[in-house]
Write a protein that holds these residues in place. Sequence first.
Motif, short mmCIF file in Angstrom:
data_model
loop_
_atom_site.label_atom_id
_atom_site.label_comp_id
_atom_site.label_asym_id
_atom_site.label_seq_id
_atom_site.Cartn_x
_atom_site.Cartn_y
_atom_site.Cartn_z
N ALA A 25 7.72 -13.90 6.59
CA ALA A 25 6.64 -13.04 7.06
C ALA A 25 5.99 -12.31 5.89
N PRO A 26 4.78 -11.77 6.07
CA PRO A 26 4.14 -10.99 4.99
C PRO A 26 5.01 -9.79 4.62
N PRO A 27 5.10 -9.46 3.34
CA PRO A 27 5.98 -8.38 2.90
C PRO A 27 5.37 -6.98 3.09
N LEU A 28 6.21 -6.07 3.54
CA LEU A 28 5.85 -4.66 3.70
C LEU A 28 6.93 -3.84 3.01
N VAL A 29 6.57 -3.17 1.92
CA VAL A 29 7.52 -2.43 1.09
C VAL A 29 7.47 -0.95 1.46
N LEU A 30 8.64 -0.36 1.71
CA LEU A 30 8.74 1.04 2.12
C LEU A 30 9.45 1.85 1.03
N ILE A 31 8.80 2.93 0.60
CA ILE A 31 9.32 3.78 -0.47
C ILE A 31 9.54 5.19 0.07
N HIS A 32 10.77 5.68 -0.02
CA HIS A 32 11.11 7.00 0.51
C HIS A 32 10.65 8.11 -0.43
N GLY A 33 10.77 9.35 0.04
CA GLY A 33 10.41 10.51 -0.76
C GLY A 33 11.60 11.10 -1.49
N SER A 34 11.36 12.20 -2.21
CA SER A 34 12.40 12.87 -2.98
C SER A 34 13.50 13.40 -2.07
N GLY A 35 14.74 13.25 -2.51
CA GLY A 35 15.86 13.77 -1.74
C GLY A 35 16.17 12.97 -0.50
N ALA A 36 15.66 11.76 -0.39
CA ALA A 36 15.90 10.91 0.79
C ALA A 36 16.38 9.54 0.31
N SER A 37 16.21 8.53 1.14
CA SER A 37 16.59 7.15 0.80
C SER A 37 15.86 6.20 1.74
N GLY A 38 16.09 4.91 1.54
CA GLY A 38 15.48 3.93 2.43
C GLY A 38 15.89 4.12 3.88
#
Length: 269
Positions: free
Chosen positions: A22-35
């Motif tokens: 499938a088409p790729p969708l990249v998710l980037i978390h914020g500071s002090g968090a994670s995936g």
Amino acid sequence: MALYEGKQVHGMHVVHDGPREAPPLVLIHGSGASGSSWGPVVPALASRYHVVRIDLPGHGQSPPATSYDVPGQAARLAGALDELGLRPVTVAGHSSGGYIATALAEQRPDLVGSLALISSGPSSDALLPQPAFLRVLIDPPLGPLLWRVRSDAMLRRGVTAVCNRPVDVPNDLVADVRGIGYGTFRTVLRHNTAYIADRSVPARLSALDVPVLVIFGAADPRWDPSSAHQYDTVPHARVERLPDVGHFPMLEAPEATSELLLRFAAAGR
């Protein structure tokens, strides 16, 4: 939905959900968090996309790095995407993860087909006074001591302090946050501030030829919700405001957030 075990790529922990073709969708978390902070929206997104969640250096299951400046983290992310053979991708960044996503588009426009920013403050002057609990937890002199003795309840409160709706904080997110070092977190915050002080996010995006979606909670306690209007000046950008939602739309309004992301990603294909 297919789930793939996470692995280290360019010094970052990467987890894949959904079909690889499938088409790729990249998710980037914020500071002090994670995936793990994306957990509530992953099932809907992975029904149509190859979802790639990244733990940035020093967060989640990724080891610390020697530098945490925003352009450097974007370059490391670009290396991971090159190694995975993913391009072009839709990139979604939450909070300061939106700065990493923007820097990635600045450095490697060949990798980024479209860009979504969620609760990403546009400029330094949009930052609000932070909730009292977070100030005590983060700032000296008590911050370093409290950081070492944080209970699960404190970690959950750290997340809910920036939410406007009641949320269930995922257990894996709590575990990931526990592993983030105090020094790492403070260093990341300092570099994030430097990135937007040097040039605002809307100004950076205006120089790029890429479709942009901005999602902002209308009750965000970290960033002045009215500052979302700064993104109205960005060509090819659409700004969506979620009523009664705070800083974590993925946790507070997962259905609305995933639907906005799905429609945006589909429009860019």
